[in-house]
Each structure stands twice: as structure tokens, then as C-alpha cells.
Design an enzyme around this catalytic site. Structure first.
Site, PDB file in Angstrom:
ATOM      1  N   ASP A  86       0.751  -1.238  -0.055  1.00  0.00           N
ATOM      2  CA  ASP A  86      -0.161  -0.204  -0.100  1.00  0.00           C
ATOM      3  C   ASP A  86       0.814   1.203  -0.005  1.00  0.00           C
ATOM      4  OD1 ASP A  86      -3.105   1.014   1.646  1.00  0.00           O
ATOM      5  OD2 ASP A  86      -1.500   2.157   1.171  1.00  0.00           O
ATOM      6  N   ASP A 102      -3.828   1.953  -5.414  1.00  0.00           N
ATOM      7  CA  ASP A 102      -2.729   2.120  -4.539  1.00  0.00           C
ATOM      8  C   ASP A 102      -2.745   1.127  -3.700  1.00  0.00           C
ATOM      9  OD1 ASP A 102      -4.576   2.930  -2.801  1.00  0.00           O
ATOM     10  OD2 ASP A 102      -3.359   4.221  -1.695  1.00  0.00           O
ATOM     11  N   GLU A 103      -2.947   0.063  -4.024  1.00  0.00           N
ATOM     12  CA  GLU A 103      -3.197  -1.020  -2.990  1.00  0.00           C
ATOM     13  C   GLU A 103      -3.145  -2.214  -3.507  1.00  0.00           C
ATOM     14  OE1 GLU A 103      -5.924  -1.573   1.084  1.00  0.00           O
ATOM     15  OE2 GLU A 103      -5.765   0.230   0.081  1.00  0.00           O
TER      16      GLU A 103
END
Length: 905
Positions: free
Chosen positions: A401, A496-497
Site C-alpha cells: 500500500d 494504490d493497494e
DNA sequence: TATAGTGAAAAG
DNA sequence: CATCGCTTTTCACTATA
């Protein structure tokens, strides 16, 4: 969002109601062999009535206080449903377990009601349980009015009564939209509203009955006589009642003769116009208490003078008449600048979706999902075998993350603020939401989702950075390239993860079969996992300049909770021996799937930490939270999570909604907007090459007690939401069909347009088979970005192409046996799985290019109706140019300086 | 009892 | 002057026959 308190008390209610009913379904109620359920329920009802007779007979000594009354209990009450039942019956009343619409209930007993229930029960007398208890102790039937629960006018009365606080109510929202969801709002409710005496009153407020007394003079008037929409006259300018009965007059019968009430009605409809003028005049001239009606007309459009904004203060002085919602909006919209950012602007959708972070997040997520899915399908069978984990083997899952993604990426263009508290937001206005904040800002207590007002209170020196969506896409792409390069099994969580299962890589290093416990190999495996995580972090840092953190655990749950410990810019691996301790000390809300609602329910039964969950039986959990959630938490609390990384799910629905900037002046605008929403939905359906059959319209409508202008600029404020869904005859992606149904459903709600605050439409997708006409098994064809010889789609075919499968227009691809070039984006039809070759492997690694949603498949484009296509082209043009060009555009946006970031202190 | 519709919750 | 509060999935509950 409606009031969380209300919603919650409702769920509390239901929950308790539920187990109160438990055990009542004894065997004597078992469905008969053929009677069917109608019979079952009929018999159950009879049975209950017999029971009542017994109770009554046994309480012959008690006075029949409740003679003639038939009561029903809704939800959680004190005393309990059963006790109330017994009491009422003992004292001569009737009791209905169910509201079946046919049987007349004279009173409903409840402690509180959700807005929905308020509407549903509008025709009933709704009283508090204390009415029963007090009546019994008084030895006579007390006037129910004293115990009224629902009193639609109450809050408005409160507001009108206390004018000075009206504005503060409008402006003081104790916590941000998002922020309310964490922490214990239960306790904050108990503490009371320290943020201001006028913070939204709760429906359970005991003041309610007091106000109701003054309002409804007749103690036992037949409320059934009131029109359903009747609401008591109020001084506070909330237009809901008046506008509704006047505008939607056909839907609602006018008040019947109710002499005690009619005189209080503020005015006759005829006076409306004059009153509008008066109000308008007041607002225009900033005069809070002027009696004179001048010739200012609401329909003049000339001015643009600053003064117009003053109409927002139409909130404060109680006028002789309040504006209808439409009139209010009309005045609001006279400011051209403001008008441009509402749904009445023809370009609203395009503009709005371009700027909405949540829209971007959602779109990115969906896109990543299908692209990763395609990549997974693309893998050769040998690779697949390699990826396949040995059942029962140890697992090593990475949860990767970005640290404060938006903020980190935006900061790259404003490095001078790197170490200062900085956030990404649209503007510095009080209602601007913080999309992301860096760690220095977090030190001040600033959180994502918080509103600017609060954030600035916490940290006056906050730097506000503009969004930079193209940069986010870029960073994300680099991020995923690095992640794929690990060779693990990847599942996208968001832009984003991501989750990466590296079990096989680790076990191979460890040198065992991955099942037996051997000190040496375990250690080597763990070291390998750490090593992968470290190199991944280095990679991403090198490629994007941003920090990522990695949580490592033996399943998804543990990887996720480990991530919390890893942040910022670090990594943490939970070792098997520490699992129970580690997870036990977490707060329940740290578990995935547990937020304020479930957290609140758990808090109610004395659970605060994860280890507390372990004290509870599975039954108790299931009973409190439902079968799935209960079981899941039971396992989570013990560190168990069976989910596998990379499980693929097909998309089941497509939707589009807007809950900001919705301010209509009339029905036509609402119709027009929902029409354009349908266009948007069609666009998305075509892009996915799918069709839907079940169609749902979702409406957010201003809550009766919410101010006409919510605290957030053009926000939806407190709302009630309504859904209507229907089954279309045949699955479609046709704008025209959707439009027609959407319009009729919208009208079906019968809401006055000015009160609408949000509109959304959704279609549930048909199972792939029928949606694709059998010519194609997977949804992956949407990934076909290959340009080139796209066959011409005849233009005249387009308008009606909507109801035929666009895929049919595409003769070549589905059967195409070979994929042409490695570096092109190609179709991954289902058939291709069979003959995929190792040579295509590079696609899995750094060669992969992710296509972000701003790039539109030209083929899809060609199939779109002209109007949508041109719109799309415009949009694409705007999103594809260089970052510089984009920034130039952004700079035009008010309040989002790009070149000159906020230096103000 | 099965199933469909509705709505809440959660996620980022 | 503002501001861009979406989208999808899963679960629980209720109504209905």
C-alpha cells in the site's frame, strides 16, 4: 447519509426484535403439509390471538384500561415487546404481532423510528412505551399525544424557535462525512453535541412530545384524517410541506377539514407569488426583517450582482412564508458560477466525473480488476500450475500500500511542502473534503475524508495541494508493474493497494514442502518474504519516488493488519506464534469489514478489542451480527481467514450516480438530468460490452429536518434514500429504454424536484451467457484495445444498435486464433486460454501497460451514438494531453491553484 | 420455505 | 467563495406466495 443514530437505533431495534421473536416459532406453528404459507401465517395469527385470550382471562382483576385499543410494537422497546404485549392484553387491549395492513392497529409503540418507518407509519399513532406503563400506573388511559414519537414538525419548530442556532446547525457539522464513521459515535452521542447546541437533534429526543402538544391541540384527533403529507405549520423556512402539497398537488389530497389545524396554515396558496417576491426581495436586499413586498421578481435573470448570494440567508429570518424548494433553488442558481457547478448545467456530468476523486477511485478499481483478471487468464497452464498453491501449505501474503497516495504523488510537484502538513483537496472551503493527507498533517489529527473546516482547526498551517489524477494513474501503473514483477499471485485492492501471494516463492526458498513445521525452512521462508517485500518497496520507491508499506502475514487478514504496523514507509511480518496476541489487542474496528456500524453493535455487547470477541460464542455473534458476519468475525478474531489471493469475480452490476450539485428548479431539469445519466450508463455498459436486465433508480431526497442548504457547498446534506427497481423485459444497454423506465420510476416516487439531492441508476448485469449471445464466454473482451483495422460500423445502424449486441458487429476478434503482436493490447477471449503460449509471458512482467480509464477503446467509441461519442472525444482530448495541458486546465478551476499553491498562513 | 426486492454497510 | 459526497459487493431483513 441519513442520521447514523436513526439508522442505528433502527438496527438495534430490529436486532432485538429478532430475538424477542426467537423461540416463538414453536412446532405448533409448523407449516402444514399443503396449506402453504398463507395458511401458516393465518394459523399463527389465530394462535397468537388465542394466547391473548388466555392472558386476558388470567388477568381478569385488572382494569381494562386499553379497551378498544389495538397496539403493535415496532422494534426495540423498554419494556420489551413481550412485556408490552402482556401488559396491554392484561389491561384489556388488543395486540398485533404483525402489521398486515388489513387489521386495524390503533397505536404503534416504539422508542424511535427511522425516517423510512416514519413515512411508513405516518397514518398511525406512534407512541412511546412509557404511554403503556404510565397509563397502567395511572390506572387510566393517558392521552397518547403526550407520548408521541413521531412529530414531523418538531425539529422545524425547534429550529424556528431558536433562530440564532439555525445557521450554526447548518454550518456546524461536528465531524466530516467520512470521519463520523470511525471512533465511537455512540459515546459521542452520549457526551452530547459539544460542537453546538443545535447539532442535529435526534429523533428520540424526549422534547418531542412537548412540542407536539402545542402543535396538535386535539388530544386524540384522528390522525388518519390528515393527508399523508400533512406537516404542521412551521415558521422556519423549510419548504418541504408547502412545496410538496402545492407542487405535487395531484399526488396528495388537500387537508380535509380539520378546524383546529387549518387556521394555523401559514397562508393560502394564492398568496404564494407575493410571498416569494417578498422573500426574494429580502434576500436580495439583505434585510432580515422587512415587511414590504417590492417588485423584485424571482424570474429576473439579469443581475449577477453579488447580493444574490444573500439568499442563503433566506434561512434565517422566518418569513411569512417559506420558499418552496424549487424557488429556493432558482434563487440559488441565479449565480451563474454556481449554476455551472450543478446538475442543471449541460456539461455537468463530464465535468463532475472529471473532478470527483471517488469516481476516479471506483473506475480505477474496476479497471484494474479486469486487467489483472485478464493477465491471470493469460498465464500459461504451466505458470498456472506453478502459481497453484499446495493445499494446506503455509501461506505468505503481502499487502502492499502506498503511504498517503494522493498526497505523496501530489507532493512530488510541490516538494517544498514535503515535510510540512499537507493535504490534497479541491479547495479551502469549509466543506472541501480531504482526499489524502501526509504524515506531518496526520500528526495534527487530520484524517482522510475530513472536512477542511475541521482540518484547519486542527492545523491552521495546512498546505492544500490540488489533485493530479493523471499523475496518480502514472504512479499506479509503475506500482503495479513492480508488483507483477515479483512473480507472485496478484490481486488488486485499489489504485494504490494490492495483495500478493508469494507463498510458492517463499516455500521454494525454504526447501520444504511447505506443510511440516521445520525450524530452518520456516525461518528461510519468512526471511524470503521479508526480502521480497523489501525489494518491492525499493522498486516502487525507485519508480515513483513514493513510499509504500508492506504487511506480511499467513493470510489476507493478517497481511492487512500487519500493514497497519508497517506504516509509514516500512514493513512488518506477523509470525505465526504472535498472531493471537497481535490481533487480540487490536480494536474491533481495525478488522476488515468492521466499521462504525458493526463496531457499534459489538460495543453494545461489551466487545471493544478483538480478543473480546473470542470470549463470545459463535451463536452469540451470529445472533448479533447475522450468520455470515458473525462467523467471519469469529474466525477473524482467531486469526483465521480462508480467502485466497487472486480469486476472480465477474462484474455483476454497472451504475452511475451523482449526489452532489443536485439542485433542480423544475421537473424538466430533473428529467433531463436523469436522461443524461442514462446516457452515461449506456456508455459504461457499451464499454463493458454488457447488458442489464434489472434496473434500479436511487434517489436521495432532502430529509424533512435538514436545512435547505446543507453545510457542504452544493452537497446533499442529510437525506433519505429511496430505491425502486424493475425487471426489464429483456437485457439492454439502450439509453432510450433506460431513459423511459428511469423517467417513469422517477415520477413514481412523486418527489418534488427541488428536494432531490442525489440521483443514481444501476443495472444488474445478466449472466454472461445471455449478455454475450453465447458467442463469447468471458467479459475479458473489453480489454481489447487493439486498434487498427476496426471495421466500419455503419452510422445509420448506430441509433438502434443499442438493443443489438455490439459484439455482433465485430466479426473478427472472437474467433481469431492467434494474437498478433506481443506489444499490442490484445483480446483475451476465453478460447485463448487453451492455446496460450509461453512466448506471451512478457505481458505479465514489466512489459505490461495498464490502460487507465481515460483512454477509451476506439472500437467502443465507434459504436457509440453520435452525441455520446463527441462528448467522449471531448473528454478524451481533455484527459490525454500532457500533464502541463491538464494543469493549465486545472488552474481555471476556482480555488485550486496549481502554479501558486496556497502560501497563505 | 424459497425467492425477490430493498436497504445498510464497507471499502478505497 | 464555494466544490466535484462514487461504485461495487455482500449481507441482512422483509414481503410474498
Amino acid at each position: 447519509m441519513g442520521s447514523r443514530l436513526e439508522k442505528n437505533s433502527d438496527s438495534v431495534r430490529k436486532r432485538i426484535a429478532n430475538h424477542t421473536f426467537d423461540g416463538e416459532d414453536g412446532e405448533e406453528y409448523g407449516g402444514s403439509a399443503f396449506g402453504g404459507f398463507t395458511d401458516y401465517f393465518r394459523r399463527k395469527k389465530i394462535k397468537l390471538q388465542n394466547l391473548d385470550a388466555d392472558i386476558r382471562a388470567q388477568a381478569a382483576d385488572k382494569p381494562p384500561i386499553f379497551k378498544g385499543i389495538v397496539a403493535h410494537v415496532n422494534g426495540y422497546t423498554q419494556p420489551s415487546l413481550n412485556d408490552l404485549h402482556t401488559l396491554i392484553v392484561q389491561y384489556g387491549g388488543g395486540f398485533m404481532q404483525y402489521l398486515d395492513g388489513k387489521t386495524t392497529v390503533t397505536h404503534i409503540i416504539a422508542s424511535s423510528l427511522t425516517p423510512k418507518k416514519v413515512v411508513e407509519f405516518r397514518k398511525y399513532r406512534i407512541v412511546k412505551p412509557a404511554w403503556v406503563v404510565d397509563s397502567i400506573s395511572a390506572g387510566k388511559l393517558l392521552p397518547w399525544n403526550e407520548y408521541r414519537v413521531v412529530d414531523e414538525g418538531e425539529k422545524q419548530n425547534v429550529l424556528a424557535f431558536d433562530k440564532g442556532k439555525v445557521t450554526s446547525q447548518a454550518n456546524v457539522r461536528p465531524k466530516g462525512y467520512r470521519d463520523q464513521t470511525d471512533a465511537s459515535w455512540y459515546t459521542s452521542q452520549l457526551r452530547g453535541s459539544q460542537s453546538g447546541p443545535a447539532s442535529t437533534p435526534t429523533p428520540t429526543s424526549s422534547m418531542r412530545s412537548r412540542f407536539s402538544k402545542q402543535r396538535l391541540p386535539t388530544p386524540d384527533d384522528d390522525i388518519e384524517d390528515l393527508p399523508p403529507s400533512y406537516q404542521p405549520p412551521v415558521a422556519f423556512p423549510v419548504a418541504n410541506t408547502t412545496s410538496e402539497s402545492s407542487k405535487a398537488g395531484k399526488l396528495v389530497s388537500p387537508p380535509k377539514t380539520s378546524p383546529s389545524i387549518s387556521p394555523q396554515l401559514p397562508r393560502e396558496e394564492d398568496n404564494e407569488v407575493d410571498d416569494i417576491h417578498a422573500s426574494l426581495h429580502d434576500s436580495l436586499y439583505d434585510d432580515p426583517t422587512p415587511p414590504v413586498a417590492q417588485e423584485a421578481r424571482p424570474d429576473i435573470t439579469h443581475d449577477g450582482t453579488r447580493k444574490v448570494a444573500a439568499e442563503e440567508q433566506a434561512e434565517s429570518p422566518p418569513r411569512n412564508r417559506e420558499l418552496t424548494a424549487e424557488e429556493h433553488n432558482a434563487i440559488l442558481l441565479r449565480d451563474p458560477k454556481l449554476r455551472k457547478s450543478t446538475v442543471v448545467d449541460p456539461n455537468f456530468l463530464e465535468q463532475y466525473y472529471r473532478e470527483s476523486r471517488l469516481h476516479h477511485l471506483s473506475t480505477w478499481k474496476a479497471d484494474l480488476k479486469s486487467q489483472l483478471q485478464a493477465l491471470a487468464n493469460e498465464k500459461t497452464s504451466s505458470q498456472k500450475a506453478k502459481q497453484k498453491r499446495v493445499p494446506g501449505a503455509r501461506r505468505y501474503v503481502l499487502h502492499v500500500d502506498f503511504d498517503s497516495f494522493f498526497a505523496a504523488v501530489s507532493l512530488k510537484k510541490h516538494p517544498q511542502y514535503k515535510d510540512k502538513p499537507a493535504v490534497v483537496a479541491h479547495g479551502q472551503g469549509s466543506g472541501s473534503e480531504i482526499a489524502s493527507c501526509n504524515y506531518p498533517a496526520r500528526k495534527f489529527g487530520v484524517k482522510n475524508g475530513m472536512w477542511m473546516k475541521r482540518a484547519l482547526e486542527l492545523c491552521p498551517d495546512l498546505k492544500i495541494l490540488p489533485y493530479d489524477f493523471p499523475a496518480y494513474e502514472e504512479a499506479s501503473r509503475a506500482f503495479y508493474d513492480a508488483i507483477l514483477a515479483t512473480g507472485g499471485l496478484v490481486q488488486s485492492v485499489s489504485v494504490d493497494e494490492a495483495l500478493v501471494d508469494v507463498s510458492n516463492l517463499c516455500i521454494a526458498t525454504g526447501g520444504s514442502d511447505g506443510r511440516k513445521v521445520q525450524e530452518g525452512s520456516n525461518y528461510r521462508e519468512q526471511a524470503k518474504a521479508d526480502e521480497i517485500a523489501q525489494s518491492l518497496r525499493d522498486q516502487v520507491k525507485a519508480r515513483t519516488g513514493c513510499d509504500v508499506s508492506v504487511g506480511i502475514g499467513s493470510n489476507i487478514l493478517l497481511a492487512k493488519v500487519a500493514l497497519r504496523r508497517a506504516k509509514p514507509a516500512g514493513q512488518y511480518q506477523i509470525k505465526p506464534e504472535e498472531v493471537l496476541d497481535f490481533i487480540g489487542q487490536l480494536h474491533v474496528q481495525d478488522l476488515p469489514g468492521v466499521a462504525w456500524s458493526i463496531g457499534g453493535k459489538l460495543e453494545e455487547i461489551g466487545v471493544k478489542f478483538v480478543k473480546d470477541i473470542r470470549e463470545l460464542s459463535k451463536e452469540r455473534l451470529v445472533q448479533t451480527l447475522g450468520p455470515k458476519t458473525g462467523e467471519k468475525l469469529y474466525e477473524y478474531s482467531r486469526g483465521i481467514d480462508r480467502q485466497e489471493v487472486g480469486e476472480q469475480m465477474v462484474r455483476k452490476s454497472v451504475s452511475a450516480e451523482v449526489n452532489w450539485g443536485v439542485r433542480f428548479e423544475n421537473q424538466e431539469q430533473a428529467d433531463e438530468f436523469i436522461t443524461s445519466l442514462c446516457g452515461e450508463l449506456q456508455k459504461r455498459l457499451l464499454k463493458e460490452k454488457v447488458k442489464g436486465k434489472q434496473f434500479t433508480v436511487k434517489i436521495m431526497r432532502r430529509s424533512p429536518d435538514a436545512p435547505l442548504d446543507p453545510p457542504k457547498h452544493l452537497g446533499h446534506g442529510k437525506c433519505d434514500t429511496h430505491n425502486k427497481s424493475m425487471l426489464l423485459g429483456v437485457a439492454t444497454n439502450s439509453k432510450e429504454v433506460l431513459m423511459k423506465e428511469a423517467l417513469s420510476m422517477l415520477r413514481g416516487f412523486g418527489f418534488t424536484p427541488g428536494e432531490l439531492r442525489g440521483i443514481g441508476i444501476q443495472t444488474k448485469l445478466e449472466p454472461m451467457k445471455s449478455a454475450t449471445d453465447g458467442s463469447l464466454e468471458g467479459s475479458q473482451r473489453r480489454l481489447q484495445f487493439k486498434v487498427g483495422n476496426s471495421e466500419p460500423v455503419s452510422a445509420q445502424k448506430i441509433p438502434k444498435a443499442v438493443d443489438e449486441d455490439p459484439i455482433q458487429d465485430d466479426p473478427e476478434t472472437p474467433r481469431k486464433p492467434k494474437v498478433p503482436l506481443e506489444d499490442e493490447h490484445v483480446a483475451y477471449g476465453a478460447e485463448e486460454l487453451n492455446h496460450s503460449t509461453p512466448s506471451r509471458r512478457p505481458l505479465n512482467t514489466l512489459g505490461t501497460q495498464f490502460i487507465m480509464p481515460t483512454q477509451v477503446d476506439p472500437k467502443v467509441l465507434a459504436e457509440l451514438p453520435e452525441d455520446i461519442r463527441s462528448k467522449l472525444l471531448r473528454q478524451t482530448r481533455q484527459s490525454s494531453p500532457t500533464p502541463a495541458a491538464r494543469n493549465a486546465h486545472k488552474e481555471e478551476a476556482p480555488g485550486t491553484p496549481t502554479n501558486a499553491p496556497p502560501r497563505s498562513q
